[in-house]
Enzyme design. Sequence first.
Site, short mmCIF file in Angstrom:
data_model
loop_
_atom_site.label_atom_id
_atom_site.label_comp_id
_atom_site.label_asym_id
_atom_site.label_seq_id
_atom_site.Cartn_x
_atom_site.Cartn_y
_atom_site.Cartn_z
N HIS A 212 44.69 39.65 37.41
CA HIS A 212 45.90 38.78 37.27
C HIS A 212 45.87 39.10 35.48
O HIS A 212 46.88 38.98 35.49
CB HIS A 212 45.69 37.91 38.12
CG HIS A 212 44.99 36.65 36.69
ND1 HIS A 212 42.84 37.01 37.13
CD2 HIS A 212 44.71 36.06 35.99
CE1 HIS A 212 42.22 36.11 35.92
NE2 HIS A 212 43.35 35.30 36.13
N ASP A 213 44.61 39.30 34.53
CA ASP A 213 44.55 39.30 33.65
C ASP A 213 45.38 40.27 32.59
O ASP A 213 44.89 40.27 31.57
CB ASP A 213 44.38 38.25 32.87
CG ASP A 213 44.66 36.99 32.76
OD1 ASP A 213 45.90 36.73 32.86
OD2 ASP A 213 43.33 36.00 32.82
N LYS A 216 46.92 41.55 29.28
CA LYS A 216 46.42 40.81 27.74
C LYS A 216 45.93 42.30 27.30
O LYS A 216 45.67 42.08 26.01
CB LYS A 216 44.91 39.62 28.26
CG LYS A 216 45.58 38.43 28.81
CD LYS A 216 44.59 37.50 28.43
CE LYS A 216 45.08 35.54 29.12
NZ LYS A 216 44.30 35.22 29.35
N HIS A 241 51.65 38.28 28.90
CA HIS A 241 50.89 38.92 29.52
C HIS A 241 51.47 38.64 30.63
O HIS A 241 50.50 40.30 31.94
CB HIS A 241 49.08 38.17 29.80
CG HIS A 241 48.63 37.43 29.97
ND1 HIS A 241 49.34 35.88 29.59
CD2 HIS A 241 48.62 37.05 31.12
CE1 HIS A 241 48.89 34.99 31.19
NE2 HIS A 241 48.49 35.81 31.92
N HIS A 265 51.87 33.98 38.69
CA HIS A 265 50.20 33.62 38.15
C HIS A 265 50.38 32.77 37.91
O HIS A 265 49.68 31.54 37.42
CB HIS A 265 48.73 34.53 37.98
CG HIS A 265 48.47 34.92 36.44
ND1 HIS A 265 48.88 35.86 36.82
CD2 HIS A 265 47.98 34.30 35.88
CE1 HIS A 265 48.53 36.09 35.69
NE2 HIS A 265 47.48 34.82 35.20
N HIS A 266 51.42 32.39 36.50
CA HIS A 266 51.86 31.29 35.64
C HIS A 266 52.91 30.82 36.22
O HIS A 266 53.46 29.84 35.39
CB HIS A 266 51.93 31.77 33.98
CG HIS A 266 50.68 32.12 33.63
ND1 HIS A 266 50.05 30.97 33.21
CD2 HIS A 266 49.94 33.19 33.39
CE1 HIS A 266 48.50 31.52 32.88
NE2 HIS A 266 48.84 32.79 33.10
#
Length: 351
Positions: A212-213, A216, A241, A265-266
């Site tokens: 998910h990240d 970044k 990101h 997801h954010h």
Amino acid sequence: MSDGSISVLVVDDEEPIRNALKKYLTQQGYEVTTAGSGDEAIKVLRRQKIGCMLLDVRMPGRSGIDLVPQIMELEPSIAILMLTAVNDATTAALCMQRGAMDYLTKPIDLSDLSRAILRAIRRRDSLLEQQHLSQWLKEEVATRTAELRREREKLERLSVATLEALVNALEAKDAFIRGHSTRVADLGAMIAAEMGLTDERVEAVRMAGRLHDIGKIGVREEILSKQGPLTSDEYEQVKQHVVVGSQILAPLTHLGEIIGFVRSHHERWDGQGYPDKLKGETIPAGARILGAAEIYDALTTARPYQEKMPPDAAVERMRDLSGNALDPAVFAALEAAVKRRQTLVFLDDRT
Ligand SMILES: [Fe+2]
């Protein structure tokens, strides 16, 4: 003579006919065996290899027509020529349907016989060749398809493993986020299972959690590791990101809905999240789950600016977010999953 290699079995209940045919065909160079009944013919077939069979349609006991399927099973490469006393088209058609190659009408014109035998054997050969070819083709296609599928699956696993390695490398640089993606993946999967999602989707949430990240990678390191509040410009960069992550994953079409889980997801249940301001159930379920798991992980791990919270306190803090930032159903499942995990840890500690 090349015909010499062809063995012919003559099956007729009338001895004079058997003998006449045997004599003629032997003169023509064939290897001839005779049988006076169907049962006798079957015995011969079990004993020796026969290339061609002349089979009387009408015999006492089992008729020639009934014998054809059994003969074909015993000797699939045999060429059967039916001998029929009358010019009976129906009988002939029946025999051909069951696998005979041709039929000859009695009294048999001997000069036709050799030609008919050769023609029948040739047709039989090309039929068999076709069968072998299509069988081979079928097997070849099946083998290649399986090979391709294995190759593709290997590449898919490899590409995901590479990305996971990238995430690990990224997290390894920062003690505070080390292991973050794995923890979010595991808690996300637990929440998904708690919500009754299928095993396949639970695993999709887990994989999305690990990745998910990944976006970044596109955010400058000094921003990621900055101690203290971010400027609004820096915050905008961090927000990128999710977009960068979904762009990195986009070529991996086999990931399917996982890409959407990463991108969203954010997002927030009340529509105030990013990057698309999605609201409520328009946010993919996997993304809602990962969003909650990520907040929980942030609260329960130590950060430069914050002590880590015990699980119960983190859940209580998150209760305020249920219905605004978080899907209430997801929050309820998270609460249940955290409780379940505490029980497991407790049992583990006692043993
Ligand atoms: Fe994130």
